[in-house]
Enzyme design. Sequence first.
Site, PDB file in Angstrom:
ATOM      1  N   GLY A 193       2.815  -1.155   4.313  1.00 24.29           N
ATOM      2  CA  GLY A 193       2.798   0.270   3.972  1.00 24.29           C
ATOM      3  C   GLY A 193       4.214   0.758   3.700  1.00 24.29           C
ATOM      4  N   GLY A 194       4.814   1.384   4.712  1.00 24.44           N
ATOM      5  CA  GLY A 194       6.129   2.023   4.563  1.00 24.44           C
ATOM      6  C   GLY A 194       7.172   1.166   3.852  1.00 24.44           C
TER       7      GLY A 194
ATOM      8  N   ASN B  32       0.849  -1.189   0.000  1.00 27.86           N
ATOM      9  CA  ASN B  32       0.000   0.000   0.000  1.00 27.86           C
ATOM     10  C   ASN B  32       0.888   1.243   0.000  1.00 27.86           C
ATOM     11  OD1 ASN B  32      -1.824   2.029   0.509  1.00 27.86           O
ATOM     12  ND2 ASN B  32      -2.336   1.347   2.600  1.00 27.86           N
ATOM     13  N   TRP B  33       0.970   1.894  -1.155  1.00 28.31           N
ATOM     14  CA  TRP B  33       1.875   3.046  -1.277  1.00 28.31           C
ATOM     15  C   TRP B  33       1.298   4.319  -0.669  1.00 28.31           C
ATOM     16  CZ3 TRP B  33       3.978   2.463  -7.018  1.00 28.31           C
ATOM     17  CH2 TRP B  33       4.698   1.264  -7.091  1.00 28.31           C
ATOM     18  N   LYS B  34       0.043   4.296  -0.307  1.00 24.71           N
ATOM     19  CA  LYS B  34      -0.623   5.463   0.296  1.00 24.71           C
ATOM     20  C   LYS B  34      -0.417   6.700  -0.603  1.00 24.71           C
ATOM     21  CE  LYS B  34      -0.193   3.224   4.715  1.00 24.71           C
ATOM     22  NZ  LYS B  34      -0.187   3.297   6.157  1.00 24.71           N
TER      23      LYS B  34
ATOM     24  N   SER C  97       3.383  -2.263  10.304  1.00 21.01           N
ATOM     25  CA  SER C  97       4.837  -2.268  10.507  1.00 21.01           C
ATOM     26  C   SER C  97       5.507  -3.587  10.108  1.00 21.01           C
ATOM     27  CB  SER C  97       5.171  -1.884  11.952  1.00 21.01           C
ATOM     28  OG  SER C  97       4.710  -0.578  12.225  1.00 21.01           O
TER      29      SER C  97
ATOM     30  N   GLU D 197      -6.987   4.447   7.876  1.00 23.93           N
ATOM     31  CA  GLU D 197      -6.790   5.881   7.621  1.00 23.93           C
ATOM     32  C   GLU D 197      -8.040   6.498   6.993  1.00 23.93           C
ATOM     33  OE1 GLU D 197      -3.049   5.420   5.579  1.00 23.93           O
ATOM     34  OE2 GLU D 197      -2.106   4.883   7.475  1.00 23.93           O
TER      35      GLU D 197
ATOM     36  N   GLY E 178       2.341   2.076  10.828  1.00 25.31           N
ATOM     37  CA  GLY E 178       3.301   3.170  10.685  1.00 25.31           C
ATOM     38  C   GLY E 178       3.995   3.567  11.979  1.00 25.31           C
TER      39      GLY E 178
ATOM     40  N   GLU F 103      -5.338  -5.285  10.499  1.00 28.54           N
ATOM     41  CA  GLU F 103      -4.288  -4.310  10.791  1.00 28.54           C
ATOM     42  C   GLU F 103      -4.622  -3.592  12.099  1.00 28.54           C
ATOM     43  OE1 GLU F 103      -2.244  -2.891   6.933  1.00 28.54           O
ATOM     44  OE2 GLU F 103      -4.109  -1.796   7.109  1.00 28.54           O
TER      45      GLU F 103
ATOM     46  N   HIS G 288      -9.704   0.978   4.876  1.00 30.74           N
ATOM     47  CA  HIS G 288      -8.412   1.129   5.555  1.00 30.74           C
ATOM     48  C   HIS G 288      -8.601   2.056   6.760  1.00 30.74           C
ATOM     49  CE1 HIS G 288      -4.320   2.359   6.403  1.00 30.74           C
ATOM     50  NE2 HIS G 288      -3.935   1.254   5.773  1.00 30.74           N
TER      51      HIS G 288
HETATM   52  P1  PGA Z   1       2.783   0.217   7.657  1.00 34.02           P
HETATM   53  O1  PGA Z   1       1.311   0.411   7.016  1.00 34.02           O
HETATM   54  O2  PGA Z   1       3.354  -1.068   7.088  1.00 34.02           O
HETATM   55  O3  PGA Z   1       3.541   1.422   7.268  1.00 34.02           O
HETATM   56  O4  PGA Z   1       2.575   0.089   9.145  1.00 34.02           O
HETATM   57  C1  PGA Z   1       0.435  -0.664   6.825  1.00 34.02           C
HETATM   58  C2  PGA Z   1      -0.849  -0.195   6.188  1.00 34.02           C
HETATM   59  O5  PGA Z   1      -1.311   0.897   6.502  1.00 34.02           O
HETATM   60  O6  PGA Z   1      -1.448  -0.899   5.352  1.00 34.02           O
END
Ligand code: PGA
Length: 260
Positions: free
Chosen positions: A239-240, A11-13, A218, A105, A179, A173, A103
């Site tokens: 994500g990251g 997930n590149w956000k 993470s 967010e 994150g 998640e 998600h």
């Molecule tokens: P993260 O994000 O790996 O940076 O914790 C995961 C996600 O939001 O899907």
Amino acid sequence: MTERIPLIAGNWKMNLDHLQSIALIQKLAWTLNEKGHDFKDVEVSVFPPFTALRSAQTLIDAEKFELNIGAQDISQHSVGAFTGEISGSMLAKLAVKYVLVGHSERRQYHNETDELVQQKVAACFSANLTPIICVGETQSELESHGPSAVPVRQILAALQGHESLKEFVVAYEPVWAIGTGEVATPEQAEQVAQEIRKAIQEVHGEVAEQVRILYGGSVKSVNVAGFMQGPNIDGVLVGGASLDSDEFAGIARYKKHIVL
Ligand code: PGA
């Protein structure tokens, strides 16, 4: 005999413009190829921003990369006067396979409710897209209800009331792990994944056995193996660490097949 093929999703956000996105796809495909990645063993999917989907699709088609692309969101509406929204059929035309739905967010910053998530799952089903339904508890929900109550409520709400369930994936998640560098232990993640599968089984029957459940929060190449050990975890949503091709390819190398 069916099997749950592991899925590694990046997930590149809201990172990378379309030029940076195609550069990363190229680098990732090259790195996976160099490491002898077998896409039939472990599916790999990336979720660039909407503005990069067209370029990503063109590149993947031209180079015959076996990577899949996904979108980070979808409108619950199919067409019409909804400024700024992107419909399921628009995504399907770009060969998008997966869509992240609900998600944390989006739930947190865009007030997405369980009801809206349910409607977005319906929008995916009607456009033949596979939703990755994201569920997870916040730190305060963890403290007041324990780890599984909120994810179980969220998944059952998302699956409620559909005429028929098509393919879907669940991403567990914990919000407190996204994150932050904090991770659930593999045992905690497996336990929640097991509760999620059991709840789906109780309400929707044997489809539960086919559903892939991912862990997210993470995830890195150094901790992925622990999560993948649990019999109920079939991949990861990253994500990251998905913004670095070596790191993401390192995560994707982890293999596990569940043969049912
Ligand atoms: P993260 O994000 O790996 O940076 O914790 C995961 C996600 O939001 O899907």
